[in-house]
Design a protein around this motif. Structure first.
Motif, mmCIF file in Angstrom:
data_model
loop_
_atom_site.group_PDB
_atom_site.id
_atom_site.type_symbol
_atom_site.label_atom_id
_atom_site.label_comp_id
_atom_site.label_asym_id
_atom_site.label_seq_id
_atom_site.Cartn_x
_atom_site.Cartn_y
_atom_site.Cartn_z
ATOM 1 N N GLY A 237 0.849 -1.287 -0.019
ATOM 2 C CA GLY A 237 -0.147 -0.083 0.009
ATOM 3 C C GLY A 237 0.734 1.344 0.132
ATOM 4 O O GLY A 237 1.981 1.356 0.369
ATOM 5 N N ALA A 238 0.086 2.467 -0.158
ATOM 6 C CA ALA A 238 0.788 3.583 -0.226
ATOM 7 C C ALA A 238 1.150 4.328 1.196
ATOM 8 O O ALA A 238 1.827 5.130 1.342
ATOM 9 C CB ALA A 238 -0.027 4.713 -1.159
ATOM 10 N N TYR A 239 0.356 3.699 2.061
ATOM 11 C CA TYR A 239 0.623 4.185 3.667
ATOM 12 C C TYR A 239 0.742 2.863 4.594
ATOM 13 O O TYR A 239 0.154 2.650 5.299
ATOM 14 C CB TYR A 239 -0.847 4.709 3.968
ATOM 15 N N PRO A 240 1.941 2.358 4.308
ATOM 16 C CA PRO A 240 2.265 1.134 5.305
ATOM 17 C C PRO A 240 2.482 1.544 6.936
ATOM 18 O O PRO A 240 1.709 0.765 7.360
ATOM 19 C CB PRO A 240 3.577 0.479 4.822
ATOM 20 N N GLU A 241 3.149 2.485 6.918
ATOM 21 C CA GLU A 241 3.381 3.092 8.144
ATOM 22 C C GLU A 241 2.257 3.635 9.233
ATOM 23 O O GLU A 241 1.876 3.098 10.357
ATOM 24 C CB GLU A 241 4.421 4.014 8.367
ATOM 25 N N GLU A 242 1.416 4.301 8.471
ATOM 26 C CA GLU A 242 0.189 4.827 8.731
ATOM 27 C C GLU A 242 -0.787 3.727 9.219
ATOM 28 O O GLU A 242 -1.529 3.598 10.099
ATOM 29 C CB GLU A 242 -0.461 5.692 7.861
ATOM 30 N N SER A 243 -0.873 2.675 8.373
ATOM 31 C CA SER A 243 -1.740 1.508 8.504
ATOM 32 C C SER A 243 -1.236 0.828 9.808
ATOM 33 O O SER A 243 -2.409 0.316 10.674
ATOM 34 C CB SER A 243 -1.384 0.520 7.285
ATOM 35 N N VAL A 244 0.074 0.434 9.980
ATOM 36 C CA VAL A 244 0.376 0.010 11.277
ATOM 37 C C VAL A 244 0.096 0.725 12.451
ATOM 38 O O VAL A 244 -0.537 0.306 13.333
ATOM 39 C CB VAL A 244 1.837 -0.337 11.303
ATOM 40 N N VAL A 245 0.467 1.951 12.443
ATOM 41 C CA VAL A 245 -0.256 2.972 13.381
ATOM 42 C C VAL A 245 -1.570 2.947 13.757
ATOM 43 O O VAL A 245 -1.876 2.724 14.993
ATOM 44 C CB VAL A 245 0.429 4.355 13.168
ATOM 45 N N MET A 246 -2.316 3.028 12.869
ATOM 46 C CA MET A 246 -3.772 2.913 13.179
ATOM 47 C C MET A 246 -4.388 1.617 13.519
ATOM 48 O O MET A 246 -5.223 1.756 14.774
ATOM 49 C CB MET A 246 -4.536 3.254 11.594
ATOM 50 N N GLN A 247 -3.698 0.390 13.151
ATOM 51 C CA GLN A 247 -4.048 -0.699 13.754
ATOM 52 C C GLN A 247 -3.743 -0.572 15.274
ATOM 53 O O GLN A 247 -4.453 -1.077 15.974
ATOM 54 C CB GLN A 247 -3.168 -1.925 12.871
ATOM 55 N N GLN A 248 -2.545 -0.179 15.560
ATOM 56 C CA GLN A 248 -2.167 -0.069 17.019
ATOM 57 C C GLN A 248 -3.075 0.645 17.872
ATOM 58 O O GLN A 248 -3.450 0.580 18.916
ATOM 59 C CB GLN A 248 -0.991 0.148 17.134
ATOM 60 N N ARG A 249 -3.374 1.803 17.429
ATOM 61 C CA ARG A 249 -4.423 2.754 17.977
ATOM 62 C C ARG A 249 -5.563 1.836 18.298
ATOM 63 O O ARG A 249 -6.265 2.358 19.337
ATOM 64 C CB ARG A 249 -4.523 3.969 17.244
ATOM 65 N N ILE A 250 -6.130 1.322 17.204
ATOM 66 C CA ILE A 250 -7.461 0.552 17.430
ATOM 67 C C ILE A 250 -7.098 -0.346 18.697
ATOM 68 O O ILE A 250 -8.164 -0.396 19.420
ATOM 69 C CB ILE A 250 -8.052 -0.039 16.244
ATOM 70 N N ILE A 251 -6.289 -1.189 18.625
ATOM 71 C CA ILE A 251 -6.071 -2.182 19.718
ATOM 72 C C ILE A 251 -5.804 -1.361 21.079
ATOM 73 O O ILE A 251 -6.540 -1.876 21.986
ATOM 74 C CB ILE A 251 -4.542 -3.057 19.528
ATOM 75 N N ASN A 252 -5.011 -0.592 21.239
ATOM 76 C CA ASN A 252 -5.047 0.293 22.278
ATOM 77 C C ASN A 252 -6.119 0.803 22.996
ATOM 78 O O ASN A 252 -6.495 0.584 24.295
ATOM 79 C CB ASN A 252 -4.001 1.581 22.346
ATOM 80 N N ARG A 253 -7.081 1.303 22.084
ATOM 81 C CA ARG A 253 -8.337 1.938 22.539
ATOM 82 C C ARG A 253 -9.314 0.756 22.931
ATOM 83 O O ARG A 253 -10.016 0.908 24.016
ATOM 84 C CB ARG A 253 -9.027 2.696 21.154
ATOM 85 N N VAL A 254 -9.277 -0.273 22.246
ATOM 86 C CA VAL A 254 -10.384 -1.599 22.717
ATOM 87 C C VAL A 254 -9.693 -1.937 23.963
ATOM 88 O O VAL A 254 -10.732 -2.258 24.790
ATOM 89 C CB VAL A 254 -10.450 -2.297 21.356
ATOM 90 N N GLU A 255 -8.448 -2.388 23.992
ATOM 91 C CA GLU A 255 -8.074 -2.895 25.266
ATOM 92 C C GLU A 255 -8.164 -2.090 26.384
ATOM 93 O O GLU A 255 -8.064 -2.268 27.751
ATOM 94 C CB GLU A 255 -6.657 -3.152 25.035
ATOM 95 N N SER A 256 -8.298 -0.693 26.367
ATOM 96 C CA SER A 256 -8.550 0.158 27.500
ATOM 97 C C SER A 256 -10.164 0.236 27.902
ATOM 98 O O SER A 256 -10.362 0.994 28.866
ATOM 99 C CB SER A 256 -8.081 1.748 27.014
ATOM 100 N N ASP A 257 -10.783 -0.235 27.018
ATOM 101 C CA ASP A 257 -12.428 -0.165 27.468
ATOM 102 C C ASP A 257 -12.651 -1.183 28.349
ATOM 103 O O ASP A 257 -12.649 -2.278 28.248
ATOM 104 C CB ASP A 257 -12.834 -0.350 25.982
ATOM 105 N N PRO A 258 -13.358 -0.765 29.405
ATOM 106 C CA PRO A 258 -13.931 -1.808 30.268
ATOM 107 C C PRO A 258 -14.856 -2.837 29.756
ATOM 108 O O PRO A 258 -14.967 -3.792 30.272
ATOM 109 C CB PRO A 258 -14.875 -0.857 31.333
ATOM 110 N N HIS A 259 -15.452 -2.625 28.856
ATOM 111 C CA HIS A 259 -16.426 -3.529 28.111
ATOM 112 C C HIS A 259 -15.437 -4.592 27.323
ATOM 113 O O HIS A 259 -16.012 -5.866 27.411
ATOM 114 C CB HIS A 259 -16.930 -2.903 27.013
ATOM 115 N N TYR A 260 -14.122 -4.317 27.051
ATOM 116 C CA TYR A 260 -13.210 -5.529 26.729
ATOM 117 C C TYR A 260 -13.081 -6.542 27.714
ATOM 118 O O TYR A 260 -13.088 -7.792 27.336
ATOM 119 C CB TYR A 260 -12.129 -4.825 26.356
ATOM 120 N N GLN A 261 -12.687 -6.153 28.879
ATOM 121 C CA GLN A 261 -12.513 -7.194 30.057
ATOM 122 C C GLN A 261 -13.868 -7.984 30.220
ATOM 123 O O GLN A 261 -13.791 -9.110 30.648
ATOM 124 C CB GLN A 261 -12.202 -6.517 31.206
#
Length: 366
Positions: A237-261
């Motif tokens: 893709g044209a935005y490989p680094e941005e894709s990885v950063v975005m994936q990680q941002r989503i992971i971090n946000r979900v794992e900090s959500d009380p609903h996740y646990q």
């Protein structure tokens, strides 16, 4: 649409009436009424007749058939090995250089996993702790017939939900349900599961994902996947680094959500009736009671750390191993932070010394 079309074994150039299908096993397995999907389902045909070396079809969804495009057979179980001669040569090369994981595509039945294990065990590294682990890519409807999925997960070291071809061979509305079914089976058996394909597809060409893609990635995490994987987004893709950063941002946000646990705790895998499982359950409860910062697991082959991961404790699992291969392989397991420590560094006759070393590693990892 509605046009008659033939697939055969004739090597002469194709026309708008016929084309070479260089896979006699597909021709032999096809029956009247079966569906053939060409180029990820862009062209759809239905079999109307069969004969020696050919199948006649009617075009359901028309399009252009180009060279070297794949043919999916959702209605057929092909009586062939899922390992082509090239796959076997590639496997030998991978075993020679020492890879950590081998992923097997288009698994149709448990016997496919038995076959690749046999090939690995026949290699000189196959009898050593450094042999690669096997991951099955689930992308065929036959994997869900009877108890096939349970057997495949049992035979594998990990599973990939390969939603690209799974979405071609199965109805789109079935894929989210099948994804949850695969993840639940892997969690039940304590095997790492990776959700892959089209996670942030639009980021191949755009710097940000669609909101639907962000929700899709989050859903895989809420479902309990051990890992999520980018494909073309980071590979071409044209935005490989941005894709990885975005994936990680989503992971971090979900794992900090009380609903996740809450979601994780709502699924309680079957308890193994073993001493190791009992100790791990106790460690999880003790860590919660005393508000521990981590669970430390000393492991050679990784089994203990994986059993701890299966229970989805509230704190990270620090897996310390004298085998570099094991440390790398454990990177796929949920909540596990592996650390390689050379053999001899840990004084296995002095448990307090081992704990001091482990505390130092934990502090270093933060």
């Amino acid at each position: 649409t509605g046009q008659a079309f033939r697939f055969d074994l004739d090597e002469s150039p194709g026309t708008n009436q016929r084309v070479l299908l260089p896979h006699p096993e597909i021709i032999e397995a096809s029956q009247v009424g079966h569906v053939l999907l060409v180029d990820d389902g862009k062209v759809k045909l239905q079999v109307t007749g069969t004969g020696p070396g050919y199948i006649d079809c009617v075009v359901v969804v028309g399009g252009t058939i180009k060279d070297k495009k794949g043919v999916n057979t959702p209605d057929s179980i092909l009586d062939i090995s899922c390992l082509t001669p090239k796959d076997r040569a590639d496997l030998q090369y991978m075993l020679d250089i020492g890879v950590d994981w081998v992923a097997l595509s288009f698994v149709q039945r448990p016997e496919d996993i038995v076959e690749i294990h046999r090939l690995i065990l026949a290699h000189p590294t196959g009898q050593t702790p450094s042999r690669p682990k096997v991951m099955a890519k689930i992308e065929k409807p036959s994997c869900f017939e009877g108890d096939s999925l349970t057997k495949i997960v049992d035979l594998c070291d990990g599973i990939m939900v390969a939603r690209g071809d799974l979405g071609v061979e199965c109805a789109p509305e079935d894929v989210p349900i099948l994804q949850k079914q695969i993840i639940d089976e892997c969690r039940t058996q304590g095997k790492p599961v990776v959700v892959a394909t089209q996670m942030l597809e639009s980021m191949i060409d755009n710097p940000t994902p669609t909101r639907a893609e962000a929700s899709d990635v989050a859903t895989a995490i809420y479902d309990g996947a051990d890992a999520i994987m980018l494909s073309a987004e980071s590979a071409a893709g044209a935005y490989p680094e941005e894709s990885v950063v975005m994936q990680q941002r989503i992971i971090n946000r979900v794992e900090s959500d009380p609903h996740y646990q809450q979601y994780l705790k709502s699924f309680e895998p079957h308890h193994d009736e073993t001493a190791a499982a009992a100790i791990i359950m106790a460690a999880r409860q003790i860590a919660r009671t005393v508000n521990a910062k981590a669970i430390i697991s000393f492991t050679c082959g990784g089994t203990t750390a994986q059993k701890a991961s299966k229970k989805r404790p509230d704190v990270p699992i620090l897996a310390i191993s004298p085998l570099l291969t094991t440390s790398r392989q454990l990177s796929l397991s949920w909540g596990v932070y592996p650390e390689y420590v050379e053999e001899g560094v840990l004084d296995t006759d002095n448990f307090r010394s081992m704990l001091r070393e482990a505390f130092g590693i934990a502090i270093k990892k933060g």
